[in-house]
Structures are given as C-alpha cells and as structure tokens.
Design a protein around this motif. Structure first.
Motif, PDB file in Angstrom:
ATOM      1  N   ARG A 145       0.804  -1.229   0.022  1.00  0.00           N
ATOM      2  CA  ARG A 145      -0.001  -0.211  -0.019  1.00  0.00           C
ATOM      3  C   ARG A 145       0.978   1.239  -0.230  1.00  0.00           C
ATOM      4  NH1 ARG A 145      -4.729   0.253   4.038  1.00  0.00           N
ATOM      5  NH2 ARG A 145      -4.884   1.981   2.591  1.00  0.00           N
ATOM      6  N   GLN A 146       0.532   2.225  -1.047  1.00  0.00           N
ATOM      7  CA  GLN A 146       1.657   3.360  -1.130  1.00  0.00           C
ATOM      8  C   GLN A 146       1.289   4.303  -0.024  1.00  0.00           C
ATOM      9  OE1 GLN A 146       0.786   4.352  -5.120  1.00  0.00           O
ATOM     10  NE2 GLN A 146       2.190   2.933  -5.942  1.00  0.00           N
ATOM     11  N   HIS A 199       5.581   6.682  -9.003  1.00  0.00           N
ATOM     12  CA  HIS A 199       4.629   5.653  -8.664  1.00  0.00           C
ATOM     13  C   HIS A 199       3.866   4.992  -9.914  1.00  0.00           C
ATOM     14  CE1 HIS A 199       1.842   8.829  -8.521  1.00  0.00           C
ATOM     15  NE2 HIS A 199       2.366   9.397  -7.214  1.00  0.00           N
ATOM     16  N   ALA A 200       4.071   5.784 -10.917  1.00  0.00           N
ATOM     17  CA  ALA A 200       3.472   5.541 -12.330  1.00  0.00           C
ATOM     18  C   ALA A 200       1.788   5.743 -12.305  1.00  0.00           C
ATOM     19  CB  ALA A 200       3.705   4.245 -12.769  1.00  0.00           C
ATOM     20  N   ILE A 201       1.320   6.590 -11.359  1.00  0.00           N
ATOM     21  CA  ILE A 201      -0.025   6.421 -11.503  1.00  0.00           C
ATOM     22  C   ILE A 201      -0.552   8.067 -11.958  1.00  0.00           C
ATOM     23  CG2 ILE A 201      -0.902   4.856  -9.892  1.00  0.00           C
ATOM     24  CD1 ILE A 201      -1.503   6.940  -7.859  1.00  0.00           C
ATOM     25  N   GLY A 202       0.327   8.915 -11.918  1.00  0.00           N
ATOM     26  CA  GLY A 202       0.203  10.268 -12.098  1.00  0.00           C
ATOM     27  C   GLY A 202      -1.096  10.922 -11.139  1.00  0.00           C
ATOM     28  N   LEU A 211       5.422  13.371 -13.847  1.00  0.00           N
ATOM     29  CA  LEU A 211       6.941  13.831 -13.936  1.00  0.00           C
ATOM     30  C   LEU A 211       7.770  13.069 -13.079  1.00  0.00           C
ATOM     31  CD1 LEU A 211       5.672  17.537 -13.786  1.00  0.00           C
ATOM     32  CD2 LEU A 211       6.046  16.159 -15.948  1.00  0.00           C
ATOM     33  N   PRO A 212       7.709  11.819 -13.325  1.00  0.00           N
ATOM     34  CA  PRO A 212       8.586  11.062 -12.018  1.00  0.00           C
ATOM     35  C   PRO A 212      10.236  11.233 -12.330  1.00  0.00           C
ATOM     36  CG  PRO A 212       7.941   9.530 -14.012  1.00  0.00           C
ATOM     37  CD  PRO A 212       7.244  10.927 -14.184  1.00  0.00           C
TER      38      PRO A 212
END
Length: 177
Positions: free
Chosen positions: A2-3, A111-114, A128-129
C-alpha cells in the motif's frame, strides 16, 4: 504494498516557501507558528478531512479544486482581516504557492499513476517522475524501505530549505536598517 507518500518533502518545501515570504518582523513563537502553517499548507491535499486527502485523491489533488479552496480561504481572510499583518498579499500568495507545491511534488514520485490534476473537467493525469523518489509502504511504516524513501526526500528537497534560509539571511543583512 500500500503506497505512502511521506510528508517529509512537502514539509521541507512548505518551510522553504515560508522562509521566503514571512516578514522579518516575526520572531520566536510567531515565526515558528507561521512556518508550521506553511508546512501544513504544503501537506493540505493529504489532510484527513472527510471527502478529502488520499481517500479522495482526485478531489484533493486537483488544481481546479485546489484553486477554488484557496480562493475561498483567502477571500475569507482578506474580508475578515482586511490585509492586516500577517495576512499581507505576500503571505497569502506564499500560502497558495505552498499548497500548490504539494501537487507538483506528488507528480515527481515514481509510482506511475500520475495525478488527476484537472478533475472534474478532465480525466488526464500528470506524471513527471524522478527515478529516486518512490513511495513508501503504508503497512510497514518503520521499514528500511520507508527510511530510505525519507532520506531521499531529505536529500532532494532539503536543499530548497537550505537555500531559502541562506537567501533570507543574506538579504536580511543587506537590508539597511
């Protein structure tokens, strides 16, 4: 996993913004209180209010919703205090920048979800990781991974605070009294 996005980067950024806009007349407890407000404003989208925060990510992390919330709060402060110290335009603008900074910083995490920044008028997401900024694990708060995440946030956003404090001291010394 869980992030979890730690508050470290947001707090450091809020403090840096506060140092840039807090009037030089503030001392001691007043200055500490003002800096605490800036740290809280920089974490505002994550605050645990009903229908807000990470439970309602699309709401709390929307630029549109943020703009409306800031406008309502600042309008209240302007009408109630009529520009009285410390609710000066510089402080109000700084508070808005601190709040908006949260959204920018969250787009930097890998985290690639934006972020759904245009909700409710758009479904697009902005990401903009930065490769070394990652999320922590909510289920294991004191894990080695989470310590590593916090250290990278300190190393990434700590220099903002250092530069803000140094800039403030240099400009304070250069100001004629």
């Amino acid at each position: 996993m869980r992030q979890l996005l730690t508050p470290v980067g947001h707090t450091l950024t809020g403090l840096a913004i506060g140092y840039c806009v807090i009037p030089g007349e503030l001392r001691g407890k007043q200055k500490a209180a003002a800096l605490a407000v800036f740290a809280i404003l920089a974490s505002a989208p994550d605050l645990p209010f009903p229908y807000w925060g990470h439970w309602r990510y699309h709401v709390s992390h929307s630029v549109i919703v943020t703009t409306i919330a800031i406008a309502v709060i600042e309008l209240f402060l302007v009408l109630k205090y009529k520009g009285q110290f410390p609710f000066t335009p510089r402080m109000l603008i700084g508070g808005a920048v601190a709040w908006y900074s949260h959204i920018l910083l969250d787009t930097l995490y890998n985290h690639a979800i934006g972020l759904p920044i245009l909700w409710p008028w758009g479904e697009g997401r902005l990401a903009l990781p930065i490769p070394w900024l990652s999320t922590g694990d909510k289920n294991h708060i004191f894990s080695v991974h989470n310590v590593r995440v916090a250290v990278f946030e300190i190393l990434t956003f700590g220099p903002l605070l250092i530069v803000a404090v140094a800039f403030r001291r240099l400009t304070h010394r250069a100001t004629p009294r």
